[in-house]
Design a protein around this motif. Structure first.
Motif, PDB file in Angstrom:
ATOM      1  N   ARG A   9       0.264 -12.123   7.756  1.00 22.82           N
ATOM      2  CA  ARG A   9       0.009 -11.142   6.705  1.00 22.82           C
ATOM      3  C   ARG A   9      -0.303  -9.767   7.293  1.00 22.82           C
ATOM      4  N   SER A  18       3.420  -3.591  -1.588  1.00 22.33           N
ATOM      5  CA  SER A  18       2.429  -4.146  -2.513  1.00 22.33           C
ATOM      6  C   SER A  18       1.104  -4.458  -1.824  1.00 22.33           C
ATOM      7  N   ARG A  19       1.018  -4.179  -0.541  1.00 21.64           N
ATOM      8  CA  ARG A  19      -0.176  -4.474   0.235  1.00 21.64           C
ATOM      9  C   ARG A  19      -0.671  -3.239   0.968  1.00 21.64           C
ATOM     10  N   GLU A  37      -8.956  -5.979  -3.847  1.00 19.02           N
ATOM     11  CA  GLU A  37      -8.718  -7.420  -3.719  1.00 19.02           C
ATOM     12  C   GLU A  37      -8.324  -7.707  -2.265  1.00 19.02           C
ATOM     13  N   GLU A  39      -7.318  -9.940   0.844  1.00 11.06           N
ATOM     14  CA  GLU A  39      -6.640 -11.218   1.086  1.00 11.06           C
ATOM     15  C   GLU A  39      -6.982 -11.814   2.442  1.00 11.06           C
ATOM     16  N   VAL A  91      -4.645  -6.040  -1.585  1.00 12.09           N
ATOM     17  CA  VAL A  91      -3.584  -5.812  -2.562  1.00 12.09           C
ATOM     18  C   VAL A  91      -3.590  -4.343  -2.950  1.00 12.09           C
ATOM     19  N   ARG A  92      -2.428  -3.718  -2.910  1.00 15.11           N
ATOM     20  CA  ARG A  92      -2.338  -2.313  -3.319  1.00 15.11           C
ATOM     21  C   ARG A  92      -2.468  -2.237  -4.833  1.00 15.11           C
TER      22      ARG A  92
END
Length: 239
Positions: A9, A18-19, A37, A39, A91-92
Motif C-alpha cells: 500500500r 484515491s490515497r 481515514e 489505512e 484515504v484521500r
C-alpha cells in the motif's frame, strides 16, 4: 501478511489518486487530528514513533496499529531518510472542484505554482489562519506527497482543491496580489476575499489581473524583488 500488505500500500499510494501518502509524524498527527481515514502505518522504530507521538501529539491515538518494517525495506520505501520514522497511507477525502463557498474566511487561489514544497507551505499557512480553502489553477496537485509533507498533513484541515483549468466565478471579492497594486494595509481586504497569487518569478497572468476587483501589493524595502509564495500568503491572510 500484514507487513506485505502495508509495504504494498505504501508503494502504490504515490500513484493512487484515491490515497494520500503521509511522510513523517507531523503529517500523520495532523491527518488523524483532522479526521483522516488511516489505512496503514509503518515504522522501522516503534519505540521512537511512540515517543514522538507522546511528546508532540498526546491527544492523538492511532486508529490502526503500526506495522514494523526492517531497515532495508524502510530504505526502499522512503528513498531518502525522513526526520521521523513513520509512513502512512490515508484515504484521500472527496474534495469538490471548489471549496464550500459559504465557508468563512479568505480563500487562497494559486495560479500555476511550480514548487510543490511552496504549495504545501501555503496550505499549512492557510490552515493556521483558518482560511476557507486553497485552490490551485494548473497542474500542481496539493495532495502530492511532497506538498502533503510540506504542509505537515494539513490538507485534511481545510478544503484543498487543485488542477483547475480556469477560475470560475466565486461570488467573493477577487483580490489580485501584484507589484503594481495599492499598498496592503490593515483592513484593506474583505474577510471573505478570494486572494489570487501568481508565481514568484512571473506573477499573475494578465487575464486574472483584469478580473480582479482589487489589486494590492505587499510593501517591501527597495531592492527586495519578491517574497516566498507561502510568506506572501501569510502576510495577506493575516492582514
Amino acid at each position: 501478511m500484514q507487513r506485505a500488505y502495508a509495504v504494498s500500500r505504501l508503494r502504490s499510494a504515490r500513484r493512487d489518486p484515491s490515497r494520500v501518502r503521509l511522510e513523517g509524524v507531523h503529517a500523520l498527527k495532523h491527518a488523524v487530528r483532522f479526521g483522516a481515514e488511516i489505512e496503514v502505518v509503518a515504522t522501522p522504530d516503534r519505540d521512537e514513533l511512540e515517543r514522538l507521538l507522546t511528546t508532540l501529539a498526546p491527544d492523538v491515538t492511532l486508529p490502526v496499529a503500526p506495522v514494523d518494517v526492517d531497515a532495508a525495506t524502510w530504505a526502499t520505501l522512503v528513498g531518502r531518510e525522513l526526520p521521523s520514522p513513520v509512513l502512512a497511507v490515508a484515504v484521500r477525502p472527496p474534495v469538490a472542484a471548489l471549496p464550500d463557498l459559504d465557508r468563512r474566511g479568505r480563500l487562497v487561489v494559486l495560479e500555476q505554482p511550480r514548487h510543490l514544497g511552496n504549495l504545501g507551505a501555503v496550505v499549512r499557512v492557510a490552515a493556521a489562519a483558518d482560511a476557507a480553502g486553497v485552490c490551485v489553477i494548473g497542474d500542481a496537485d496539493p495532495w502530492h506527497p511532497t506538498a502533503v509533507r510540506a504542509a505537515a498533513g494539513l490538507q485534511f484541515a481545510l478544503p484543498a482543491c487543485g488542477r483547475l483549468d480556469t477560475l470560475p466565478e466565486l461570488g467573493r471579492p477577487l483580490v489580485a496580489l501584484d507589484p503594481d497594486g495599492a499598498a496592503l494595509g490593515p483592513r484593506t481586504l474583505p474577510a471573505d476575499a478570494a486572494v489570487v497569487l501568481g508565481t514568484e518569478r512571473g506573477g499573475l497572468s494578465a487575464g486574472l489581473r483584469r478580473r480582479a476587483d482589487t489589486t494590492v501589493r505587499i510593501p517591501m524595502r527597495a531592492g527586495v524583488s519578491s517574497l516566498n509564495l507561502a510568506t506572501a500568503a501569510a502576510v495577506v491572510l493575516y492582514a
